[in-house]
Enzyme design. Sequence first.
Site, PDB file in Angstrom:
ATOM      1  N   LYS A   1      45.572  45.203  36.800  1.00 54.62           N
ATOM      2  CA  LYS A   1      44.957  44.370  35.771  1.00 54.62           C
ATOM      3  C   LYS A   1      43.838  45.104  35.037  1.00 54.62           C
ATOM      4  O   LYS A   1      43.801  45.151  33.804  1.00 54.62           O
ATOM      5  CB  LYS A   1      44.407  43.094  36.405  1.00 54.62           C
ATOM      6  CG  LYS A   1      43.442  42.301  35.527  1.00 54.62           C
ATOM      7  CD  LYS A   1      42.798  41.180  36.300  1.00 54.62           C
ATOM      8  CE  LYS A   1      41.759  40.432  35.467  1.00 54.62           C
ATOM      9  NZ  LYS A   1      40.506  41.173  35.299  1.00 54.62           N
ATOM     10  N   ASN A   2      42.913  45.687  35.784  1.00 52.91           N
ATOM     11  CA  ASN A   2      41.750  46.316  35.151  1.00 52.91           C
ATOM     12  C   ASN A   2      42.153  47.518  34.304  1.00 52.91           C
ATOM     13  O   ASN A   2      41.578  47.751  33.235  1.00 52.91           O
ATOM     14  CB  ASN A   2      40.730  46.723  36.212  1.00 52.91           C
ATOM     15  CG  ASN A   2      40.066  45.523  36.875  1.00 52.91           C
ATOM     16  OD1 ASN A   2      40.095  44.421  36.332  1.00 52.91           O
ATOM     17  ND2 ASN A   2      39.495  45.717  38.049  1.00 52.91           N
TER      18      ASN A   2
ATOM     19  N   ARG B   1      36.678  38.125  29.043  1.00 53.45           N
ATOM     20  CA  ARG B   1      35.885  39.248  29.566  1.00 53.45           C
ATOM     21  C   ARG B   1      36.438  40.594  29.103  1.00 53.45           C
ATOM     22  O   ARG B   1      35.697  41.498  28.725  1.00 53.45           O
ATOM     23  CB  ARG B   1      35.880  39.183  31.104  1.00 53.45           C
ATOM     24  CG  ARG B   1      35.140  40.347  31.771  1.00 53.45           C
ATOM     25  CD  ARG B   1      33.649  40.294  31.539  1.00 53.45           C
ATOM     26  NE  ARG B   1      32.988  41.514  31.942  1.00 53.45           N
ATOM     27  CZ  ARG B   1      31.705  41.758  31.756  1.00 53.45           C
ATOM     28  NH1 ARG B   1      30.940  40.872  31.179  1.00 53.45           N
ATOM     29  NH2 ARG B   1      31.159  42.890  32.148  1.00 53.45           N
TER      30      ARG B   1
ATOM     31  N   ASP C   1      34.826  35.464  34.668  1.00 52.70           N
ATOM     32  CA  ASP C   1      34.459  34.898  35.959  1.00 52.70           C
ATOM     33  C   ASP C   1      33.038  34.351  35.962  1.00 52.70           C
ATOM     34  O   ASP C   1      32.147  34.888  35.307  1.00 52.70           O
ATOM     35  CB  ASP C   1      34.551  35.965  37.061  1.00 52.70           C
ATOM     36  CG  ASP C   1      35.958  36.441  37.278  1.00 52.70           C
ATOM     37  OD1 ASP C   1      36.872  35.613  37.153  1.00 52.70           O
ATOM     38  OD2 ASP C   1      36.146  37.625  37.580  1.00 52.70           O
TER      39      ASP C   1
ATOM     40  N   ASP D   1      35.874  43.720  44.287  1.00 49.10           N
ATOM     41  CA  ASP D   1      36.921  42.722  44.093  1.00 49.10           C
ATOM     42  C   ASP D   1      37.673  42.371  45.372  1.00 49.10           C
ATOM     43  O   ASP D   1      38.427  41.389  45.389  1.00 49.10           O
ATOM     44  CB  ASP D   1      37.927  43.210  43.042  1.00 49.10           C
ATOM     45  CG  ASP D   1      37.360  43.174  41.630  1.00 49.10           C
ATOM     46  OD1 ASP D   1      36.336  42.502  41.424  1.00 49.10           O
ATOM     47  OD2 ASP D   1      37.942  43.811  40.734  1.00 49.10           O
TER      48      ASP D   1
ATOM     49  N   MET E   1      26.940  43.904  44.144  1.00 45.09           N
ATOM     50  CA  MET E   1      27.012  43.997  42.686  1.00 45.09           C
ATOM     51  C   MET E   1      26.852  42.674  41.958  1.00 45.09           C
ATOM     52  O   MET E   1      26.350  42.628  40.836  1.00 45.09           O
ATOM     53  CB  MET E   1      28.323  44.667  42.273  1.00 45.09           C
ATOM     54  CG  MET E   1      28.427  46.110  42.751  1.00 45.09           C
ATOM     55  SD  MET E   1      29.837  46.962  42.032  1.00 45.09           S
ATOM     56  CE  MET E   1      29.768  48.516  42.938  1.00 45.09           C
TER      57      MET E   1
END
Length: 435
Positions: free
Chosen positions: A22-23, A97, A121, A320, A342
């Site tokens: 996804k990223n 995002r 998110d 994640d 984070m």
Amino acid sequence: MGKFIIEGGYRLSGSIRAQGAKNEALEVISAVLLTSGKVTISNVPEILDVRNLMLLLERMGVIIEKKAKGEYTFDASDIDSSYIETDDFIDRCASLRGSVLVVGPLLSRFGEAWFPKPGGDKIGRRRVDTHIEGLVKLGADCIYDSGKRAYKLTAPHGLKGCYMLLDEASVTGTANILMAAVMAEGRTVIYNAACEPYVQQLCRLLVSMGAKIRGIGSNLLTIDGVGELHGAEHRLLPDMIEVGSFIAMAAITRSELTIEDVSWNNLGIIPDCFRKLGVKLEQRGEDIFVPAQESYEIESFLDGSIMTIADAPWPGLTPDLLSVMLVVATQCKGSVLIHQKMFESRLFFVDKLIDMGAQIILCDPHRAVVVGHDHRMSLKGNKMTSPDIRAGIAMLLAAMSASGVSEIDNIDQIDRGYENIDGRLNALGAHITRK
């Protein structure tokens, strides 16, 4: 908003393949804006965040052709520059995002871009300072428009290469600056750059498009600007977060599972972190085999102190996966400290796990101590709402291992990051109904 109804307590079996990352998809799809040539990208995940980014690009004038499942050709030769000035464009960027990643390409190719505060998110403050400061160092002017609630970046005379030391190794910040720098005049040096596999893959795509980048895979990137980029072909890596999620599912449901074609060398420390929780797994070529375990025991440090699992920039553990590892720990033998460095709100979903019977002490917004049940006591079904992608999949794991029936609302958050997750898991023996 849809919901999942999960009947827990079933074991899984069989094989599953992770979707494309996804990223990485959000980064490389944004990169097509840098060229008027055609770019073909394969292994694209059919998920909500990716579909929304592609819809945004189509509104900008990008022609997208679906060649096969997960394979698309992008033609950004005729961008509607007037649309990227509209309120509709800014509003859509603010709700997605991944839209932050179009800023660097638009600024590089067209000399201006809007940068609204991004959505996505609900996991606490996510700074955009690194993005904007890096683009300003490349020569962009930046003003804040209070009416549009967005920053406007302009570079009417083009961007110019420079040296910069990033204040944080931001993945999306590095990607944005990198895409802006590939056609900037002169040389750009980015120190403390993120070096996650997603950024490495973006670099490889840009090089295949004609960019000149050295230091790929390190935290020191050197970019010599070129006049233009051309079309290319690119294949996404499998999603390491999905791979980790499937390892976690196998462990907490005490199932035997094979995860196919994981690109082992790009998983980094992920397999070892699961081993610290006592989860056995084997590398079989490019596959991972997770055997069924009735019990898995958390390791201690050599001095006997409690194990700590914390996130860190690559090659450390991705943040994640901390949510799913926390859920796995609820049924481990032993105790572990989960330290989410984070993001300050990503652990707040644990109250739902506590309601299900998990033994968790939330120390502060960043740290939680988990005391495992060692499967002597099952979690109990509960009604939950997903606040973000990763908490959502963690809740799904918990529900699959629980006794009784659970409901998860707001599953659009899960669909943002996981393709047809209910169908794929039901094929392995899960009992998940979408409503």
